[in-house]
Design an enzyme around this catalytic site. Structure first.
Site, PDB file in Angstrom:
ATOM      1  N   GLY C  55       6.920   3.247   4.677  1.00 33.39           N
ATOM      2  CA  GLY C  55       6.535   4.060   3.526  1.00 33.39           C
ATOM      3  C   GLY C  55       7.357   5.339   3.425  1.00 33.39           C
ATOM      4  O   GLY C  55       7.471   6.076   4.397  1.00 33.39           O
ATOM      5  N   GLY C  81       0.283   7.616  10.346  1.00 39.38           N
ATOM      6  CA  GLY C  81       0.286   8.809   9.504  1.00 39.38           C
ATOM      7  C   GLY C  81       1.552   8.936   8.681  1.00 39.38           C
ATOM      8  O   GLY C  81       1.948  10.016   8.258  1.00 39.38           O
ATOM      9  N   CYS C 139      -3.689   5.603   0.199  1.00 36.09           N
ATOM     10  CA  CYS C 139      -3.695   6.950   0.772  1.00 36.09           C
ATOM     11  C   CYS C 139      -4.859   7.724   0.174  1.00 36.09           C
ATOM     12  O   CYS C 139      -5.254   7.498  -0.960  1.00 36.09           O
ATOM     13  CB  CYS C 139      -2.426   7.711   0.426  1.00 36.09           C
ATOM     14  SG  CYS C 139      -0.982   6.708   0.377  1.00 36.09           S
ATOM     15  N   LYS C 174       0.696  -2.503  -3.982  1.00 33.55           N
ATOM     16  CA  LYS C 174       0.099  -3.077  -2.764  1.00 33.55           C
ATOM     17  C   LYS C 174      -1.375  -2.728  -2.678  1.00 33.55           C
ATOM     18  O   LYS C 174      -1.739  -1.548  -2.630  1.00 33.55           O
ATOM     19  CB  LYS C 174       0.844  -2.536  -1.552  1.00 33.55           C
ATOM     20  CG  LYS C 174       0.374  -3.091  -0.232  1.00 33.55           C
ATOM     21  CD  LYS C 174       1.364  -2.777   0.865  1.00 33.55           C
ATOM     22  CE  LYS C 174       0.899  -3.274   2.210  1.00 33.55           C
ATOM     23  NZ  LYS C 174       1.889  -2.969   3.257  1.00 33.55           N
ATOM     24  N   ILE C 200      -2.498  -8.063   1.766  1.00 40.85           N
ATOM     25  CA  ILE C 200      -3.310  -6.857   1.827  1.00 40.85           C
ATOM     26  C   ILE C 200      -2.690  -5.807   2.746  1.00 40.85           C
ATOM     27  O   ILE C 200      -1.896  -6.148   3.607  1.00 40.85           O
ATOM     28  CB  ILE C 200      -4.751  -7.172   2.348  1.00 40.85           C
ATOM     29  CG1 ILE C 200      -4.722  -7.787   3.740  1.00 40.85           C
ATOM     30  CG2 ILE C 200      -5.488  -8.056   1.389  1.00 40.85           C
ATOM     31  CD1 ILE C 200      -6.091  -8.001   4.385  1.00 40.85           C
ATOM     32  N   ASN C 201      -3.100  -4.581   2.522  1.00 35.54           N
ATOM     33  CA  ASN C 201      -2.854  -3.521   3.475  1.00 35.54           C
ATOM     34  C   ASN C 201      -3.899  -3.661   4.593  1.00 35.54           C
ATOM     35  O   ASN C 201      -4.604  -4.660   4.657  1.00 35.54           O
ATOM     36  CB  ASN C 201      -2.969  -2.153   2.777  1.00 35.54           C
ATOM     37  CG  ASN C 201      -2.017  -1.133   3.399  1.00 35.54           C
ATOM     38  OD1 ASN C 201      -1.965  -1.015   4.619  1.00 35.54           O
ATOM     39  ND2 ASN C 201      -1.301  -0.410   2.574  1.00 35.54           N
ATOM     40  N   THR C 275       2.685  -7.059  11.705  1.00 32.11           N
ATOM     41  CA  THR C 275       2.366  -6.905  13.125  1.00 32.11           C
ATOM     42  C   THR C 275       3.057  -7.945  14.007  1.00 32.11           C
ATOM     43  O   THR C 275       3.442  -7.652  15.145  1.00 32.11           O
ATOM     44  CB  THR C 275       0.833  -6.983  13.285  1.00 32.11           C
ATOM     45  OG1 THR C 275       0.259  -5.918  12.513  1.00 32.11           O
ATOM     46  CG2 THR C 275       0.408  -6.827  14.731  1.00 32.11           C
TER      47      THR C 275
HETATM   48  C1  FMN Z   1       2.129   0.248  12.541  1.00 30.07           C
HETATM   49  C2  FMN Z   1       1.936  -0.074  11.091  1.00 30.07           C
HETATM   50  C3  FMN Z   1       2.460   0.757  10.114  1.00 30.07           C
HETATM   51  C4  FMN Z   1       2.291   0.462   8.765  1.00 30.07           C
HETATM   52  N1  FMN Z   1       2.831   1.302   7.812  1.00 30.07           N
HETATM   53  C5  FMN Z   1       2.704   0.984   6.493  1.00 30.07           C
HETATM   54  C6  FMN Z   1       3.311   1.772   5.489  1.00 30.07           C
HETATM   55  O1  FMN Z   1       4.002   2.739   5.775  1.00 30.07           O
HETATM   56  N2  FMN Z   1       3.124   1.431   4.186  1.00 30.07           N
HETATM   57  C7  FMN Z   1       2.371   0.337   3.838  1.00 30.07           C
HETATM   58  O2  FMN Z   1       2.224   0.056   2.658  1.00 30.07           O
HETATM   59  N3  FMN Z   1       1.815  -0.449   4.768  1.00 30.07           N
HETATM   60  C8  FMN Z   1       1.949  -0.155   6.102  1.00 30.07           C
HETATM   61  N4  FMN Z   1       1.381  -0.970   7.034  1.00 30.07           N
HETATM   62  C9  FMN Z   1       0.630  -2.151   6.597  1.00 30.07           C
HETATM   63  C10 FMN Z   1       1.471  -3.420   6.697  1.00 30.07           C
HETATM   64  O3  FMN Z   1       2.581  -3.362   5.850  1.00 30.07           O
HETATM   65  C11 FMN Z   1       0.630  -4.655   6.368  1.00 30.07           C
HETATM   66  O4  FMN Z   1       0.150  -4.535   5.052  1.00 30.07           O
HETATM   67  C12 FMN Z   1      -0.551  -4.840   7.278  1.00 30.07           C
HETATM   68  O5  FMN Z   1      -0.229  -4.449   8.603  1.00 30.07           O
HETATM   69  C13 FMN Z   1      -1.071  -6.266   7.295  1.00 30.07           C
HETATM   70  O6  FMN Z   1      -0.085  -7.170   7.694  1.00 30.07           O
HETATM   71  P1  FMN Z   1       0.112  -7.695   9.204  1.00 30.07           P
HETATM   72  O7  FMN Z   1      -1.213  -8.169   9.664  1.00 30.07           O
HETATM   73  O8  FMN Z   1       1.155  -8.744   9.128  1.00 30.07           O
HETATM   74  O9  FMN Z   1       0.555  -6.499   9.993  1.00 30.07           O
HETATM   75  C14 FMN Z   1       1.572  -0.681   8.395  1.00 30.07           C
HETATM   76  C15 FMN Z   1       1.054  -1.513   9.385  1.00 30.07           C
HETATM   77  C16 FMN Z   1       1.226  -1.242  10.710  1.00 30.07           C
HETATM   78  C17 FMN Z   1       0.658  -2.172  11.730  1.00 30.07           C
END
Ligand code: FMN
Ligand code: FAD
Ligand code: FAD
Ligand code: FMN
Ligand code: FES
Ligand code: FES
Lengths: 319, 266, 319, 266
Positions: C55, C81, C139, C174, C200-201, C275
């Protein structure tokens, strides 16, 4: 079976929720213990704090066609469809045998309309040996075209008020986790007269078989439960604890005494163990013993001291 | 029903994806033919749920299972070695009604499909021991899908083998020799059929039994979370009137796994 | 490193989302791939469909104090953060090197006010090699006193409209999963002009250390990600697919080609792997290869045929 | 940095909860002292994340690690046996600056606390091999918390041992002999301190070094999800001016794990 006597109990574990005294804060979760009696061959029901029955409706329900469950990473989906024998049959066939045990009995109740709830509560008011009601409000509201009652604070408050008017016993309202504002929902239910809140019910999920391209649950969507959802449940308990004064019963992915302690620290007064009983049928009694061991080890005087004791001061460096 | 910790005496591979495990139990458990257990390697964190396996053999203080690995639960079981522990909840479920065989002297026809066979092995042993006229029909996709065939053969009763690909026994479905023999056999006492295997096979066996007027009991499988009646996941749809109201869905783990074939909506 | 050439690519995997052509439907998820370049030593970035950056905000951000993550059953919590170098530094330091690869670049953007988003988009409009924007609307809205923008369809639509007015590139919005009505949110964003939705986020969660009684994440709450949340994500993709016509990018617990296929069948056109890249740094390239293998095995002509192909006819008996 | 499949050559217990594992790698990997790896038993589903371990020793095609089991990730690693596979991402992180020792001839004081020692072992070996004046200070809670002490002793440099309970070496903290020797040694060339261990120990070592004007490098630990810079989880707060703007938080996995002690906000 000889029941646990007063003397075999650890007095440090006693808690009170909604005016109901539990020997200890470990209850079975609704839908994960049948009507309680299924555990009879495995352990003395008097050893746990309480039993929360499978959801009961005024009339018996057939439930959904199979497949009804699917395992997922650290969890499972279910769409049982609330198959149950009905409030009347429960009182006739199950309740008398539950009275043999010194365990608190909560009947979980659900319906599709306010009248459904009221009708079931009217019936259960006559049940001798019921200590309280838990309202499952995670059902589609047939009046409002299938919107989930538990996702809408107004609808949820309406059900709660209607039930409180007729209920002869304390009413615990069980929150759906599929909402954005837990604190607001908790406040709405407190204002509506709920004596306590329990949370969380299952998160809605879907799993698809990539070979047949069919949903793995006949109902398409199912409820996600088990360790996978524990962080979401702890968060919601913590948020609700900051919003209301009525006691909270923590539910969601609890499998051990350590998990139970986490919910108590977050703000719960008691907890329910659901999915864990499927794969560890003795999970509830082990958690009761584990709580005593935790108090021994930490020197904490009683479990009620743990409730809401989360420490929000900044952590030491180097972690 | 007890939740015990079993210690692995052996856990060996029988054929590609088929294993045979023997657990020593800390106490004696009475097991009836057709009953099953819910197992999980001790301390396993993922997958969370136990797996249902028919009790293939039970001694005073030990039980054996034969299993086909489909996914990561039983895969994890294959990695448990001699001396390691397995959580095992048992015995679960009902048993096969056998009065018509042992008291009325009817012939018992046991129809096994693949890894359905362990659910029939104790029954076969019990009936043979009681001097009943037992015939086993054992079908598999290939010769590798006939787990513990040698143990059935060692019982001394006739065993007819079929495979879909002809790699062992007769080529074709196991229902072919069953139908043949039922016709040939049609005598005053008739036969009782016991079957366990894939759903379409059991459905066909049930239909054959109904056509011939033979009694038939099926041992069903279902997705199970608990195995002892608390999750209400493992249901099968039953015909109206076959069970007391109110449910059209019966739990395979407690009302079954053995059902009269005619009670099931196939 | 020599880049993947056209000829080494499987044409059956090509997809289009919001007018952007991806060689294949496998993208990295925001916050789980740094700025993309971190993968350079491990694999050729041109092999995957796209990169969605960490982000970015108009100004650099420090992020939260540690601890920032905690492992949970089949998942993890994070509260980074949004530490980031800022849109300007990204364009100067990272983007030129990303242009060496034939891979689509989405910049994930976030802010606390509508103006924050607009400011960042204005900057990024000048970035050569950016293919599209992904708006992270999970956010807290500082104007509305900390309410999450992504939990409120009106606020989310407002951000989307404002961004669409200035954006020179397609805008993917998103979704937060911490809402009760995904379909309603999806429709609101479609009406607001979103070119596509990604979902999803993370789910909001808390984990508490029962020995110190402190939250295991300094920020108290964190976002739950990983395989644990996959069923929730599949469900939301399926619900959104039923509600809108714009394409969907599926995210949540995807670790393998099989997982990706599940999201495509549910209604996604592309997916992001988050992840899983932490514990399997090659997860994205393995998924690309796995998709080709899946098509080979099943005889399906192209991945786009999978999109939304869920079969809702009743399952055969005996399951 | 490569993601490789290592094959276990041995995985043996050193002391209660301490293990020593050696992995043969499919290809040669150049490793610098202080670097680490992210490991996970192949096929493990739970817990999901890899674990960070310092590279204790590296040959052309093999690496060794010494680990203390705190939870279920490393617990799972203990169950991997000879011939089984481990996913291993390596080498990761930076290395120790040693010019002041090898070029300027300063004395190297290596201060290890418990399982911090593997992060210092390659450094000790490298410096001894280059003929540097190396002294090792090794502290543990008990005599069981001095993993691979014998390997340090075999290097031939002086090794001072302390334990909190006096069960081996001097009773007390490892900082006591360090302070003593630093005072005794204070010569024109001074010393360079390298340390890895629990945070409070490193903080104290850093403070001692600052008081005495000795250079000090610390090898930090942090919760890591990825180990190669994509998650931004593993941060440590650094002092203003110690790194280029804009961040007060630096990633331990890529900017570290080795930092100048004075850069850290202790
Ligand atoms: C460590 C970490 C940092 C993340 N930072 C962002 C971010 O900056 N912006 C955002 O839209 N989503 C962020 N996410 C969310 C991921 O892009 C994703 O939507 C979420 O982790 C679900 O997918 P996953 O289970 O494959 O991780 C972050 C996730 C993790 C684990
Ligand atoms: C009462 C009873 C007795 C049983 N006895 C035996 C036995 O003696 N030996 C034996 O090998 N198996 C037996 N089974 C079946 C066995 O329980 C399942 O095959 C097992 O749970 C699969 O576990 P897994 O970890 O290998 O696969 P999972 O990871 O659980 O599943 C892998 C794949 O197989 C499918 N699957 C899972 N369970 C079944 C099933 N029951 N039928 C068809 N497909 C399924 C899943 O949908 C998935 O696609 C019995 C089942 C029941 C209910
Ligand atoms: C660069 C680096 C190098 C390392 N080198 C080594 C090494 O050579 N040998 C070794 O044994 N360990 C080393 N560690 C620490 C090691 O990574 C952790 O101890 C390990 O991840 C714990 O895994 P686990 O599965 O045993 O426990 P987990 O299940 O991860 O955790 C169990 C408990 O320990 C706590 N915990 C987890 N990680 C840490 C930590 N880093 N410090 C303190 N408490 C923690 C958790 O909060 C939890 O309460 C290193 C760490 C880093 C970052
Ligand atoms: C198979 C199954 C059936 C359930 N049935 C009910 C029910 O009838 N009423 C209800 O309020 N909750 C029901 N629940 C939800 C649980 O009571 C509990 O809230 C949820 O599963 C989360 O807890 P757990 O992770 O410990 O299982 C059911 C859950 C499962 C898994
Ligand atoms: S498996 Fe749980 S009720 Fe049958
Ligand atoms: S561990 Fe992921 S950035 Fe350092």
């Amino acid at each position: 079976m000889v029941s646990a006597t007063e003397s075999s109990r650890d007095p440090r574990l006693a808690v009170e929720v909604a005016g109901i005294r539990f020997h200890n804060p470990i209850l079975t979760a609704s839908g994960c213990c049948g009507y309680g009696l299924e555990f009879e061959p495995l352990f003395d029901l008097s050893r746990i704090g309480g039993i929360c029955t499978k959801g009961l409706s005024a009339k018996p329900l057939q439930g959904n066609p199979p497949p009804r469950i699917q395992e997922t990473p650290a969890g499972m989906l279910n769409a049982i469809g609330l198959q149950n024998i009905g409030a009347r049959a429960f009182m006739e066939q199950k309740l008398p045998r539950l009275r043999d045990y010194d365990v608190r009995v909560l009947t979980n109740v659900f319906g599709y309309t306010v009248d459904d709830y009221v009708e079931a509560i009217h019936m259960l008011n006559d049940g001798d040996g019921i200590d309280g009601y838990e309202l499952n409000i995670s059902c589609p509201n047939v009046k409002e075209g299938g919107l989930i009652i538990g996702n809408d604070p107004r609808a949820a408050a309406e059900v709660t008020e209607a039930v409180k008017r007729v209920a002869k016993r304390p009413v615990i309202v069980k929150l759906s986790p599929n909402i954005s504002d837990v604190a607001g929902m908790a406040r709405a239910l407190e204002s509506a007269g709920a004596d306590a809140l329990s949370l969380i019910n299952t998160l809605v999920g879907v799993s698809i078989d990539i070979h047949t391209r069919r949903p793995r649950i006949a109902n398409v969507t199912g409820g996600l439960s088990g360790p996978a959802i524990r962080p979401v449940a702890v968060r919601m308990v913590w948020q609700a604890a900051g919003a209301v004064k009525i006691p909270l019963v923590g539910i969601g992915g609890i499998a051990t005494a350590e998990d139970a302690v986490e919910f108590l620290i977050a703000g719960a007064t008691a907890v329910q163990i659901g999915t864990a009983s499927f794969y560890d049928p003795l999970a509830t009694v082990k958690a009761v013993d584990g709580l005593s061991a935790y108090l021994d080890k930490t020197g904490v005087a009683s479990v009620s001291e743990l409730t809401g004791s989360i420490d929000l001061s900044p952590p030491p460096r180097g972690h | 029903m007890k939740d015990l910790v079993g210690t692995v005496e052996f856990n060996r591979q029988l054929a590609p994806r088929y294993f045979h495990i023997r657990l020593r139990l800390p106490e004696a458990v009475g097991v009836l033919s057709g009953q099953f257990a819910m197992l999980r390697p001790q301390g396993l964190v993922e997958p969370i749920l136990r797996r249902a396996l028919a009790i293939h053999r039970a001694d005073a203080d030990a039980v054996e299972f034969i299993y086909l690995v489909l996914g990561r639960g039983l895969e994890a079981l294959t990695r448990v070695r001699e001396g390691e522990n397995v959580d095992v909840l048992l015995p679960l479920g009902n048993t096969y009604p056998t009065d018509a065989v042992t008291l009325e002297g009817r012939r018992a026809l046991l129809v096994a499909g693949g890894v359905g066979s362990p659910a029939l092995f104790m029954l076969a042993g019990d009936l043979v021991a009681k001097g009943a006229d037992v015939r086993v029909y054992f079908g598999g996709r290939t010769k590798f899908d006939l787990p513990a065939l040698d143990e059935f053969e060692a019982l001394g009763c006739p065993v007819t083998v079929t495979t879909d690909d002809g790699s062992a026994g007769e080529r074709g479905f196991v229902t072919a020799p069953l139908e043949r023999d039922l016709v040939a056999d049609a005598g005053p006492n008739g036969s009782v059929i016991y079957t366990c295997g894939p759903w379409p096979m059991m459905a066909r066996v049930g239909a054959i039994a109904a056509e011939r007027g033979a009694r038939c009991f099926v041992s069903l499988e279902a997705s199970m979370a608990c195995g002892f009646g608390i999750c209400v996941a493992c249901v099968v749809e039953v015909c109206e009137g076959s069970f007391a109201p109110p449910f059209k869905y019966q739990k395979v783990c407690t009302e079954g796994p053995v059902f009269p074939a005619e009670a099931i909506v196939w």
